[in-house]
Motif scaffolding. Structure first.
Motif, mmCIF file in Angstrom:
data_model
loop_
_atom_site.group_PDB
_atom_site.id
_atom_site.type_symbol
_atom_site.label_atom_id
_atom_site.label_comp_id
_atom_site.label_asym_id
_atom_site.label_seq_id
_atom_site.Cartn_x
_atom_site.Cartn_y
_atom_site.Cartn_z
ATOM 1 N N UNK A 82 -0.284 -7.416 3.008
ATOM 2 C CA UNK A 82 -1.354 -7.730 4.148
ATOM 3 C C UNK A 82 -1.557 -8.853 4.345
ATOM 4 N N UNK A 83 -2.017 -9.029 2.677
ATOM 5 C CA UNK A 83 -3.038 -10.305 1.773
ATOM 6 C C UNK A 83 -2.030 -11.456 1.828
ATOM 7 N N UNK A 84 -2.402 -12.817 3.087
ATOM 8 C CA UNK A 84 -1.514 -13.923 2.028
ATOM 9 C C UNK A 84 -1.741 -14.229 1.643
ATOM 10 N N UNK A 85 -2.951 -14.316 0.498
ATOM 11 C CA UNK A 85 -3.383 -14.831 -0.618
ATOM 12 C C UNK A 85 -2.529 -13.333 -2.374
ATOM 13 N N UNK A 86 -2.142 -12.715 -1.442
ATOM 14 C CA UNK A 86 -1.611 -12.439 -2.905
ATOM 15 C C UNK A 86 -0.168 -12.210 -2.678
ATOM 16 N N UNK A 87 0.404 -12.916 -1.733
ATOM 17 C CA UNK A 87 1.545 -12.230 -1.594
ATOM 18 C C UNK A 87 1.987 -14.257 -2.506
ATOM 19 N N UNK A 88 2.898 -13.597 -3.569
ATOM 20 C CA UNK A 88 3.261 -14.645 -4.609
ATOM 21 C C UNK A 88 4.524 -13.752 -4.736
ATOM 22 N N UNK A 89 4.948 -13.231 -4.796
ATOM 23 C CA UNK A 89 6.452 -12.715 -5.146
ATOM 24 C C UNK A 89 7.455 -12.956 -4.115
ATOM 25 N N UNK A 90 7.230 -12.422 -2.658
ATOM 26 C CA UNK A 90 8.074 -12.250 -0.854
ATOM 27 C C UNK A 90 8.041 -10.531 -0.897
ATOM 28 N N UNK A 91 9.206 -10.671 -0.512
ATOM 29 C CA UNK A 91 10.020 -9.582 0.093
ATOM 30 C C UNK A 91 9.318 -8.664 0.699
ATOM 31 N N UNK A 92 9.871 -7.334 1.441
ATOM 32 C CA UNK A 92 9.385 -6.830 2.323
ATOM 33 C C UNK A 92 8.224 -7.629 3.822
ATOM 34 N N UNK A 93 9.252 -8.344 4.081
ATOM 35 C CA UNK A 93 8.820 -9.150 4.914
ATOM 36 C C UNK A 93 8.485 -9.171 6.745
ATOM 37 N N UNK A 94 8.811 -7.455 7.195
ATOM 38 C CA UNK A 94 8.967 -7.677 8.173
ATOM 39 C C UNK A 94 7.696 -6.411 7.805
ATOM 40 N N UNK A 95 7.546 -5.571 6.710
ATOM 41 C CA UNK A 95 6.107 -4.936 6.297
ATOM 42 C C UNK A 95 4.558 -5.648 6.389
ATOM 43 N N UNK A 96 5.395 -6.337 4.962
ATOM 44 C CA UNK A 96 3.864 -7.616 5.361
ATOM 45 C C UNK A 96 3.300 -8.312 6.477
ATOM 46 N N UNK A 97 4.525 -8.660 7.296
ATOM 47 C CA UNK A 97 4.365 -9.486 8.860
ATOM 48 C C UNK A 97 3.548 -8.323 9.437
ATOM 49 N N UNK A 98 3.654 -6.437 9.630
ATOM 50 C CA UNK A 98 2.969 -6.186 10.164
ATOM 51 C C UNK A 98 1.320 -5.981 9.954
ATOM 52 N N UNK A 99 1.120 -5.657 8.242
ATOM 53 C CA UNK A 99 0.029 -5.032 7.548
ATOM 54 C C UNK A 99 -0.850 -6.833 7.688
ATOM 55 N N UNK A 100 -0.243 -7.956 7.727
ATOM 56 C CA UNK A 100 -0.826 -9.039 8.533
ATOM 57 C C UNK A 100 -1.370 -9.585 9.623
ATOM 58 N N UNK A 101 -0.480 -8.579 10.524
ATOM 59 C CA UNK A 101 -1.060 -8.185 11.422
ATOM 60 C C UNK A 101 -1.910 -7.610 12.231
ATOM 61 N N UNK A 102 -1.839 -6.325 11.226
ATOM 62 C CA UNK A 102 -2.995 -5.701 11.856
ATOM 63 C C UNK A 102 -4.802 -5.842 10.862
ATOM 64 N N UNK A 103 -4.317 -7.603 10.278
ATOM 65 C CA UNK A 103 -5.357 -7.333 9.143
ATOM 66 C C UNK A 103 -6.183 -8.450 10.666
ATOM 67 N N UNK A 104 -5.490 -9.228 11.030
ATOM 68 C CA UNK A 104 -5.463 -10.378 12.036
ATOM 69 C C UNK A 104 -5.929 -9.481 13.285
ATOM 70 N N UNK A 105 -5.702 -8.943 13.491
ATOM 71 C CA UNK A 105 -5.997 -8.015 14.876
ATOM 72 C C UNK A 105 -7.004 -7.423 14.385
ATOM 73 N N UNK A 106 -7.931 -6.488 13.537
ATOM 74 C CA UNK A 106 -9.169 -6.325 13.276
ATOM 75 C C UNK A 106 -9.992 -7.503 13.136
ATOM 76 N N UNK A 107 -9.605 -8.194 13.164
ATOM 77 C CA UNK A 107 -10.404 -9.564 13.058
ATOM 78 C C UNK A 107 -11.550 -9.774 14.319
ATOM 79 N N UNK A 108 -9.936 -9.368 15.154
ATOM 80 C CA UNK A 108 -10.486 -10.267 16.534
ATOM 81 C C UNK A 108 -11.190 -8.947 16.994
ATOM 82 N N UNK A 109 -11.020 -8.049 17.022
ATOM 83 C CA UNK A 109 -11.580 -6.940 17.211
ATOM 84 C C UNK A 109 -13.529 -6.990 16.285
#
Length: 229
Positions: A138-165
């Motif tokens: 879910x980390x944008x900074x650690x994403x240097x290889x790509x792949x698992x697009x939807x899983x990554x997006x879901x965890x990034x969204x979770x991180x963003x929503x927790x920050x909003x919370x």
């Protein structure tokens, strides 16, 4: 023995079950949730726990079931609420992902954990901990290889929503944690992952406990290191 109580959502197997087992061994009272009526490892843990572990039913993608769980737990005080959720539907480039698959992953990995937290936060002690199982993917900074697009997006969204919370409830004293368990041998992590559940979970629990009582949001891995957003 501790008199603390943890609610671990998604505790039927692998990491969730491992976390429930770890906290039970540490003397906590543990409430774990499972989907459906089938027998799981959590039921075995509960039977051997001398009453310290109890099992609740919850499909967290169903808001009515979240509300029903909140009603059943009314009057209880939780020292920790931890939501463990994560599905993937294969390593598919985003342009090839069916809409239904995208929605399923987002609802399970991002929306539903936040619905649980919003609904049950009032049960958490004022200085208690609210955590969710995130991922380095879910980390944008650690994403240097790509792949698992939807899983990554879901965890990034979770991180963003927790920050909003965290911003929305900035005056609360809860410890808020996004936890990364490492690359673990689960159905999601695959058989060649370097860590077993038994190797990952004690580090996750140690990190949670180390930051207990520290208000605000942190994004950490199982060794206690900060993960870049």
């Amino acid at each position: 023995m501790s008199t603390k109580t943890a609610l671990i959502v998604g505790a039927s197997r692998t990491l969730g079950l491992g976390l429930a087992t770890e906290y039970a061994h540490r003397g906590w009272n543990v409430i774990g949730t499972v989907r459906g009526d089938g027998r799981t490892g959590l039921h075995d843990l509960a039977e051997a726990s001398e009453g310290r572990v109890t099992v609740e039913s919850l499909d967290m993608t169903q808001p009515a079931q979240i509300a029903a769980l909140r009603d059943r737990l009314a009057g209880r005080t939780l020292d920790m609420l931890f939501v463990n959720a994560g599905i993937t539907r294969g390593d598919i480039p985003i342009g090839d992902v069916p809409t239904e698959m995208f929605v399923e992953v987002m609802v399970t990995n991002a929306l539903s954990p936040m619905r649980v937290i919003e609904s049950l936060r009032s049960l958490v002690a004022p200085a208690g901990t609210i955590g969710v199982m995130s991922s380095r993917q879910g980390s944008l900074g650690f994403n240097t290889r790509g792949g698992q697009d939807v899983y990554r997006a879901g965890k990034s969204a979770l991180n963003q929503l927790m920050r909003c919370y965290a911003v929305r409830y900035a005056d609360a004293a809860h410890t808020l944690l996004l936890m990364c368990p490492g690359h673990v041998r689960t159905e999601l992590g695959g058989p060649d992952a370097p860590l077993t559940v038994e190797q990952s979970v004690p580090g996750v629990a140690n990190t949670i406990d180390r930051h207990s009582g520290e208000p605000g949001l942190k994004y950490l891995d199982h060794t206690g290191e900060t993960v870049p957003w």
